[in-house]
Motif scaffolding. Structure first.
Motif, PDB file in Angstrom:
ATOM      1  N   UNK A 243       0.905  -1.027  -0.171  1.00  0.00           N
ATOM      2  CA  UNK A 243      -0.119  -0.365  -0.198  1.00  0.00           C
ATOM      3  C   UNK A 243       1.142   1.389   0.296  1.00  0.00           C
ATOM      4  N   UNK A 244       2.088   1.358   0.552  1.00  0.00           N
ATOM      5  CA  UNK A 244       2.893   2.234   0.940  1.00  0.00           C
ATOM      6  C   UNK A 244       3.306   3.045  -1.242  1.00  0.00           C
ATOM      7  N   UNK A 245       3.674   1.246  -1.470  1.00  0.00           N
ATOM      8  CA  UNK A 245       4.643   1.723  -2.874  1.00  0.00           C
ATOM      9  C   UNK A 245       3.668   2.121  -3.561  1.00  0.00           C
ATOM     10  N   UNK A 246       2.007   1.765  -3.238  1.00  0.00           N
ATOM     11  CA  UNK A 246       0.748   2.026  -4.732  1.00  0.00           C
ATOM     12  C   UNK A 246       0.446   3.542  -4.228  1.00  0.00           C
ATOM     13  N   UNK A 247       0.886   3.938  -3.075  1.00  0.00           N
ATOM     14  CA  UNK A 247       0.425   5.409  -2.505  1.00  0.00           C
ATOM     15  C   UNK A 247       1.669   6.798  -3.204  1.00  0.00           C
ATOM     16  N   UNK A 248       2.727   5.513  -3.368  1.00  0.00           N
ATOM     17  CA  UNK A 248       4.317   6.553  -4.235  1.00  0.00           C
ATOM     18  C   UNK A 248       3.356   6.326  -6.010  1.00  0.00           C
ATOM     19  N   UNK A 249       3.696   5.252  -6.523  1.00  0.00           N
ATOM     20  CA  UNK A 249       3.217   5.358  -7.870  1.00  0.00           C
ATOM     21  C   UNK A 249       1.779   6.236  -8.329  1.00  0.00           C
ATOM     22  N   UNK A 250       1.025   6.160  -6.827  1.00  0.00           N
ATOM     23  CA  UNK A 250       0.017   7.229  -7.505  1.00  0.00           C
ATOM     24  C   UNK A 250       0.099   8.572  -7.695  1.00  0.00           C
ATOM     25  N   UNK A 251       0.994   8.661  -6.718  1.00  0.00           N
ATOM     26  CA  UNK A 251       1.397  10.407  -6.344  1.00  0.00           C
ATOM     27  C   UNK A 251       2.934  11.165  -7.493  1.00  0.00           C
ATOM     28  N   UNK A 252       2.910  10.231  -8.326  1.00  0.00           N
ATOM     29  CA  UNK A 252       3.843  10.212  -9.258  1.00  0.00           C
ATOM     30  C   UNK A 252       3.225   9.947 -10.827  1.00  0.00           C
ATOM     31  N   UNK A 253       2.270   8.892 -10.486  1.00  0.00           N
ATOM     32  CA  UNK A 253       1.384   9.086 -12.165  1.00  0.00           C
ATOM     33  C   UNK A 253       1.202  10.498 -11.929  1.00  0.00           C
ATOM     34  N   UNK A 254       0.844  11.183 -10.601  1.00  0.00           N
ATOM     35  CA  UNK A 254      -0.253  12.500 -10.918  1.00  0.00           C
ATOM     36  C   UNK A 254       0.798  13.214 -11.354  1.00  0.00           C
ATOM     37  N   UNK A 255       1.771  13.368 -10.801  1.00  0.00           N
ATOM     38  CA  UNK A 255       3.138  14.434 -11.607  1.00  0.00           C
ATOM     39  C   UNK A 255       3.068  14.059 -13.177  1.00  0.00           C
ATOM     40  N   UNK A 256       3.667  12.917 -13.389  1.00  0.00           N
ATOM     41  CA  UNK A 256       3.148  12.995 -14.823  1.00  0.00           C
ATOM     42  C   UNK A 256       2.094  13.270 -15.598  1.00  0.00           C
ATOM     43  N   UNK A 257       1.335  13.764 -15.207  1.00  0.00           N
ATOM     44  CA  UNK A 257      -0.407  14.528 -15.900  1.00  0.00           C
ATOM     45  C   UNK A 257      -0.430  15.441 -15.227  1.00  0.00           C
ATOM     46  N   UNK A 258       0.628  15.961 -14.659  1.00  0.00           N
ATOM     47  CA  UNK A 258       0.910  17.638 -14.671  1.00  0.00           C
ATOM     48  C   UNK A 258       0.023  18.624 -15.765  1.00  0.00           C
ATOM     49  N   UNK A 259       0.411  17.891 -17.046  1.00  0.00           N
ATOM     50  CA  UNK A 259       0.480  18.512 -17.983  1.00  0.00           C
ATOM     51  C   UNK A 259       0.116  17.584 -18.968  1.00  0.00           C
ATOM     52  N   UNK A 260       0.543  17.901 -20.826  1.00  0.00           N
ATOM     53  CA  UNK A 260       0.189  17.236 -21.503  1.00  0.00           C
ATOM     54  C   UNK A 260       1.636  15.091 -21.117  1.00  0.00           C
ATOM     55  N   UNK A 261       1.085  14.396 -20.619  1.00  0.00           N
ATOM     56  CA  UNK A 261       1.840  13.315 -20.565  1.00  0.00           C
ATOM     57  C   UNK A 261       3.164  13.010 -21.288  1.00  0.00           C
ATOM     58  N   UNK A 262       3.257  12.791 -22.635  1.00  0.00           N
ATOM     59  CA  UNK A 262       4.678  12.610 -22.768  1.00  0.00           C
ATOM     60  C   UNK A 262       5.630  13.381 -22.831  1.00  0.00           C
TER      61      UNK A 262
END
Length: 309
Positions: A243-262
């Protein structure tokens, strides 16, 4: 034992971004270095030349050369899942045969995506002509379901028909629909069929629903967190760690979507790999602005500090 490891292809695969030179050609040396780093960071393999890899912005020759170079640079071909589809059968056959001859684990094959509203019959004919054109019992294909981008999807009925017509060849699907119910439907419909999540936050719930792992863009940056989830999701004693790793995954994924993803992923890689050339993208994509890059890098610093607590 991890139940997901029983599938013909399984684990954490990075939908690897492709660095480009100032002239727009793929940067072979930087890509090979990135691929080796991804494997060291926890990826089971590299899904190169997909959506995140800007495959459809490169020529057939450039795509073949990138695959050849990364293998020559020491990456085992059995750890590679290249995208090999084009909008026509002939080029798809050429790329897929080239990848097969290079010894890759499987080819990830988009449906032809230019014409919209096509029938399953038309899609079956496309895949059938590709498979028959490659003409090898050694061929392994992972279907690529990404309706938000291609606007042409892969149905359960089409998958069933292809598996019946070409037993042993259609071994899985990368589901980038963004919908867990779609992924779970694939997982429940077919035996010995690898369903791979196309979104990092959905790998864990997909594994619980019978999935095989992921092919994701944020794994360019967070392979070690995905590795924790994949290796331990089935162990109740590791639930807190997962669950801790999943929380980190979600936070990084949110950042990758801050602007156009690629372009955002590539800006993040410029910081991670210490190479500003990573920020380049091919038209029609556009790089982030300097202010946007600064914002992303500042947030990366916060996430990296939290990761190392």
């Amino acid at each position: 034992m991890n139940p997901a490891t029983t599938f013909p292809v399984h684990g954490v695969f990075s939908a690897a971004a492709t660095p480009v030179l100032a002239d727009g050609a793929p940067d072979h040396e930087s890509f090979a270095s990135h691929a080796r780093a991804l494997l060291a960071e926890g990826c089971d393999g590299i899904a190169l030349l997909g959506t995140t890899g800007e495959a459809n912005s490169f020529s057939l020759m450039q795509r073949r050369q990138l695959l050849e170079h990364v293998i020559a640079a020491g990456v085992e071909p059995k750890r590679l899942l290249p995208g090999t589809s084009q909008t026509n059968v002939a080029d798809t056959v050429a790329l897929t045969r080239h990848a097969l001859d290079a010894g890759v684990a499987a080819s990830v094959v988009l449906p032809p995506f230019y014409y919209k509203g096509v029938s399953d019959e038309g899609l079956f004919r496309f895949y059938a002509e590709v498979i028959e054109g490659v003409a090898s019992d050694s061929l392994r294909v992972v279907l690529y379901h990404i309706p938000p981008i291609a606007q042409v999807g892969i149905s359960l009925e089409l998958t069933a028909r292809l598996r019946e017509a070409f037993p042993g060849i259609i071994i899985g699907v990368k589901d980038s629909s963004g919908k867990l119910e779609s992924m779970a439907a694939f997982a429940s419909a077919f035996e010995n069929f690898a369903v791979l999540a196309g979104a990092d936050p959905l790998m864990l719930p997909l594994l619980r629903a019978g999935g095989a792992g992921c092919i994701t863009s944020s794994s360019n940056l967070i392979a070690r967190h995905l590795r924790v989830v994949f290796d331990n999701w089935f162990d109740p004693q590791k639930a807190a760690e997962v669950e801790a790793a999943q929380g980190r995954i979600n936070a990084w994924r949110d950042l990758s979507n801050a602007y156009v993803q690629l372009p955002t992923i590539k800006a993040m890689l410029a910081k991670r790999r210490g190479h500003d050339g990573w920020t380049r993208v091919r038209p029609p994509l556009v790089e982030l602005t300097a202010d946007e890059i600064a914002t992303v890098w500042a947030r990366m610093g916060e996430l990296e500090a939290a990761d190392n607590v």
